[in-house]
Design a protein around this motif. Structure first.
Motif, PDB file in Angstrom:
ATOM      1  N   LEU A   1       0.813  -1.128  -0.078  1.00  0.00           N
ATOM      2  CA  LEU A   1      -0.074  -0.085  -0.055  1.00  0.00           C
ATOM      3  C   LEU A   1       0.907   1.267  -0.086  1.00  0.00           C
ATOM      4  O   LEU A   1       1.972   1.345   0.183  1.00  0.00           O
ATOM      5  CB  LEU A   1      -0.975  -0.016   1.385  1.00  0.00           C
ATOM      6  CG  LEU A   1      -0.309   0.202   2.703  1.00  0.00           C
ATOM      7  CD1 LEU A   1      -0.275   1.536   3.014  1.00  0.00           C
ATOM      8  CD2 LEU A   1      -0.922  -0.553   3.626  1.00  0.00           C
ATOM      9  N   SER A   2       0.248   2.470  -0.105  1.00  0.00           N
ATOM     10  CA  SER A   2       0.923   3.581  -0.132  1.00  0.00           C
ATOM     11  C   SER A   2       0.304   4.552   0.538  1.00  0.00           C
ATOM     12  O   SER A   2      -1.078   4.327   0.514  1.00  0.00           O
ATOM     13  CB  SER A   2       1.522   4.049  -1.485  1.00  0.00           C
ATOM     14  OG  SER A   2       0.260   4.537  -2.330  1.00  0.00           O
TER      15      SER A   2
ATOM     16  N   GLU B   1      -5.514 -11.088  -6.302  1.00  0.00           N
ATOM     17  CA  GLU B   1      -6.573 -10.023  -5.519  1.00  0.00           C
ATOM     18  C   GLU B   1      -5.872  -9.492  -4.433  1.00  0.00           C
ATOM     19  O   GLU B   1      -5.195 -10.024  -3.420  1.00  0.00           O
ATOM     20  CB  GLU B   1      -7.648 -11.137  -5.352  1.00  0.00           C
ATOM     21  CG  GLU B   1      -8.830 -10.181  -4.529  1.00  0.00           C
ATOM     22  CD  GLU B   1     -10.113 -11.100  -4.105  1.00  0.00           C
ATOM     23  OE1 GLU B   1     -11.146 -10.928  -3.375  1.00  0.00           O
ATOM     24  OE2 GLU B   1      -9.818 -12.358  -4.561  1.00  0.00           O
ATOM     25  N   VAL B   2      -6.234  -8.320  -4.371  1.00  0.00           N
ATOM     26  CA  VAL B   2      -5.652  -7.669  -2.798  1.00  0.00           C
ATOM     27  C   VAL B   2      -6.674  -7.924  -1.585  1.00  0.00           C
ATOM     28  O   VAL B   2      -7.909  -7.797  -2.145  1.00  0.00           O
ATOM     29  CB  VAL B   2      -5.726  -6.013  -3.243  1.00  0.00           C
ATOM     30  CG1 VAL B   2      -5.397  -5.251  -1.840  1.00  0.00           C
ATOM     31  CG2 VAL B   2      -4.824  -5.577  -4.143  1.00  0.00           C
TER      32      VAL B   2
ATOM     33  N   GLU C   1      -2.723   9.095  10.822  1.00  0.00           N
ATOM     34  CA  GLU C   1      -3.576  10.205  10.097  1.00  0.00           C
ATOM     35  C   GLU C   1      -3.412  10.143   8.828  1.00  0.00           C
ATOM     36  O   GLU C   1      -4.070  11.082   8.073  1.00  0.00           O
ATOM     37  CB  GLU C   1      -3.072  11.303  10.906  1.00  0.00           C
ATOM     38  CG  GLU C   1      -3.072  11.101  12.179  1.00  0.00           C
ATOM     39  CD  GLU C   1      -4.244  10.866  12.918  1.00  0.00           C
ATOM     40  OE1 GLU C   1      -5.343  11.282  12.399  1.00  0.00           O
ATOM     41  OE2 GLU C   1      -4.437   9.945  14.037  1.00  0.00           O
ATOM     42  N   LEU C   2      -2.666   9.447   7.993  1.00  0.00           N
ATOM     43  CA  LEU C   2      -2.459   9.528   6.461  1.00  0.00           C
ATOM     44  C   LEU C   2      -3.423   8.647   5.844  1.00  0.00           C
ATOM     45  O   LEU C   2      -3.737   7.865   6.135  1.00  0.00           O
ATOM     46  CB  LEU C   2      -0.881   9.069   6.300  1.00  0.00           C
ATOM     47  CG  LEU C   2       0.120   9.948   6.886  1.00  0.00           C
ATOM     48  CD1 LEU C   2       1.532   9.417   6.374  1.00  0.00           C
ATOM     49  CD2 LEU C   2      -0.137  11.459   6.789  1.00  0.00           C
ATOM     50  N   GLU C   3      -3.762   9.382   4.648  1.00  0.00           N
ATOM     51  CA  GLU C   3      -4.593   8.612   3.591  1.00  0.00           C
ATOM     52  C   GLU C   3      -4.000   7.627   2.808  1.00  0.00           C
ATOM     53  O   GLU C   3      -2.981   7.693   2.255  1.00  0.00           O
ATOM     54  CB  GLU C   3      -5.070   9.686   2.713  1.00  0.00           C
ATOM     55  CG  GLU C   3      -6.311   9.135   1.779  1.00  0.00           C
ATOM     56  CD  GLU C   3      -6.458  10.248   0.624  1.00  0.00           C
ATOM     57  OE1 GLU C   3      -7.141   9.978  -0.361  1.00  0.00           O
ATOM     58  OE2 GLU C   3      -6.082  11.438   0.484  1.00  0.00           O
ATOM     59  N   ILE C   4      -4.746   6.402   2.687  1.00  0.00           N
ATOM     60  CA  ILE C   4      -4.166   5.488   1.793  1.00  0.00           C
ATOM     61  C   ILE C   4      -4.526   5.859   0.306  1.00  0.00           C
ATOM     62  O   ILE C   4      -5.650   6.263  -0.143  1.00  0.00           O
ATOM     63  CB  ILE C   4      -4.850   4.033   2.325  1.00  0.00           C
ATOM     64  CG1 ILE C   4      -4.344   3.455   3.517  1.00  0.00           C
ATOM     65  CG2 ILE C   4      -4.616   3.086   1.182  1.00  0.00           C
ATOM     66  CD1 ILE C   4      -5.026   2.103   3.747  1.00  0.00           C
ATOM     67  N   LEU C   5      -3.312   5.897  -0.346  1.00  0.00           N
ATOM     68  CA  LEU C   5      -3.714   6.373  -1.827  1.00  0.00           C
ATOM     69  C   LEU C   5      -3.917   5.188  -2.832  1.00  0.00           C
ATOM     70  O   LEU C   5      -4.721   5.329  -3.656  1.00  0.00           O
ATOM     71  CB  LEU C   5      -2.357   7.074  -2.163  1.00  0.00           C
ATOM     72  CG  LEU C   5      -1.780   8.207  -1.465  1.00  0.00           C
ATOM     73  CD1 LEU C   5      -0.429   8.666  -2.315  1.00  0.00           C
ATOM     74  CD2 LEU C   5      -2.852   9.297  -1.919  1.00  0.00           C
ATOM     75  N   GLU C   6      -3.262   4.115  -2.296  1.00  0.00           N
ATOM     76  CA  GLU C   6      -3.199   2.906  -3.281  1.00  0.00           C
ATOM     77  C   GLU C   6      -2.948   1.592  -2.694  1.00  0.00           C
ATOM     78  O   GLU C   6      -2.052   1.786  -1.611  1.00  0.00           O
ATOM     79  CB  GLU C   6      -2.224   3.056  -4.376  1.00  0.00           C
ATOM     80  CG  GLU C   6      -2.338   2.123  -5.438  1.00  0.00           C
ATOM     81  CD  GLU C   6      -1.191   2.281  -6.553  1.00  0.00           C
ATOM     82  OE1 GLU C   6      -1.169   1.567  -7.520  1.00  0.00           O
ATOM     83  OE2 GLU C   6      -0.230   3.279  -6.346  1.00  0.00           O
ATOM     84  N   SER C   7      -3.617   0.501  -2.919  1.00  0.00           N
ATOM     85  CA  SER C   7      -2.885  -1.028  -2.527  1.00  0.00           C
ATOM     86  C   SER C   7      -3.000  -1.649  -3.753  1.00  0.00           C
ATOM     87  O   SER C   7      -3.834  -1.476  -4.727  1.00  0.00           O
ATOM     88  CB  SER C   7      -3.899  -1.440  -1.411  1.00  0.00           C
ATOM     89  OG  SER C   7      -5.258  -1.535  -1.924  1.00  0.00           O
TER      90      SER C   7
END
Length: 380
Positions: free
Chosen positions: A233-234, A275-276, A297-303
């Motif tokens: 994830l990022s 599949e993720v 507190e950070l938003e997940i941008l992508e997995s």
């Protein structure tokens, strides 16, 4: 005399070999890829260059990785000159941190072993870690610092290699599946694809997790490579929240210059399933939070996930195959495809152009598995 060289597989390994061949020999080089070039394991990777942090022992594999790591400054500079793409080579270094007694003991023992082998590694106190990485959890006990490790932005590396290949005249054939290496009189003469025969004077198998599905002369390949899924994830943070690549409390963190932090990765033997899994992603996120609490507190941008090509002992498969002339393997790089791309390109190109093989071709030959199986059989 120009030779036609066909590379099966358009990840960073295949693309790096294609580029090197064109730069060194000007041959007719083609890359055939079943999907879109660079969009499998190469795209899913984190881009870490960590031969020292990941050295469990000082062996031939470590030496191969270390040699390739030393090629990256010139590799990155040349690619930028050729394409205008900066692949984000970052030599800030890598930290490996301990957050409990067991891990601290393991890291101290590792440091002792590595120092005895002349690997450059330093020991950091909690205060020293806090000074260079203020966002790391106050629970950190100690850490190891590897100043010669680093990272690149793997997706920029893919883009640079594709652009370089096309600008130097490499023919890239996408969405075309190869099924069989054609053999005549003991030498590779091309491949059979889903759209017919593709002729060549030499064939390179840079087929990653799909290597075992390529027949050789109509016979199932003895190259046993399987996929190992890695989920990642990022998150988006402020630039500089994390400065080093960090092996932390159950996950690694890879910071990008724009503030993104990549978090990885699972290791799953689930075949070709891509599949993720939200549960796995949340587990990685929690591990990242234990290392750097501000990530909460950070938003997940992508997995996402990718399939790493794994051979039985975790090492790559390199060099000529089954004594067949002009057939070369460059596969099974597992977790080190990005790191090993420049050295693999160099060794394979030198062999195809001069016929002289590297000592690493002996060490990482596919024949090593036959020898291991024979020894195991003798012991039964």
């Amino acid at each position: 005399m120009s030779r036609r060289i066909l590379i099966i597989g358009g990840g960073v390994i295949g693309l790096s070999i294609a580029r090197e061949l064109r730069l060194r020999g000007g041959h007719d080089v083609r890359v055939i890829e079943s999907g879109t070039v660079g969009r499998e394991a190469s795209w899913a990777a984190a881009g870490m260059l960590a031969p020292n942090a990941e050295a469990d022992e000082i062996d031939s594999f470590y030496r191969l990785c270390s040699e390739s790591n030393s090629l990256f400054p010139s590799f990155a500079e040349e690619l930028c000159d050729e394409t205008g793409i900066d692949i984000g080579l970052d030599r800030t270094g890598t930290l490996e941190l301990a957050f409990d007694d067991k891990r601290e003991r393991a890291l101290r023992a590792k440091r002792q072993q590595q120092s005895a082998a002349s690997i450059e590694v330093g020991v950091l106190s909690p205060a020293e870690i806090g000074a260079i990485e203020p966002a790391v959890s106050a629970n950190v006990r100690m850490g190891l610092e590897y100043p010669n490790d680093g990272q690149v932005e793997n997706r920029k590396l893919v883009d640079a290699l594709v652009r370089s290949a096309r600008r130097t005249g490499v023919e890239i054939i996408e969405n075309r599946s190869a099924s069989d290496v054609l053999i005549e009189s003991g030498r590779a003469v091309g491949v059979m694809s889903d759209r017919g025969r593709v002729e060549s004077d030499a064939v390179v198998l840079a087929t990653g997790s799909w290597t075992s599905y390529i027949k050789i002369g109509g016979v199932k390949s003895s190259l046993n490579v399987k996929p190992i899924r890695g989920q990642m994830l990022s998150v988006q943070g402020p630039p500089g929240l994390v400065k080093h690549v960090i092996y932390g409390a159950g996950a690694y963190l890879v910071p990008r210059s724009d503030g993104r932090i990549l978090v990885g990765a699972t290791v799953e033997d689930v075949g070709f399933e891509k599949e993720v899994n939200p549960v796995a992603i949340e587990s990685l996120r929690q591990a990242a939070i234990r290392t750097v609490p501000a990530i909460r507190e950070l938003e997940i941008l992508e997995s996402w996930c990718g399939l790493r090509p794994f051979a039985a002992d975790g090492g790559p498969i390199l060099g000529p195959i089954n004594g067949i002339e002009n057939l070369v393997a460059a596969t099974a790089h597992y977790r080190n495809g990005i790191l090993l791309s420049p050295i693999t390109a160099k060794l394979v190109t030198e062999y195809l152009l001069s016929g002289v093989g590297s000592e690493y071709f002996q060490i990482f030959s596919a024949d090593r598995f036959k020898t291991a199986n024979a020894v195991a059989g003798d012991k039964q």
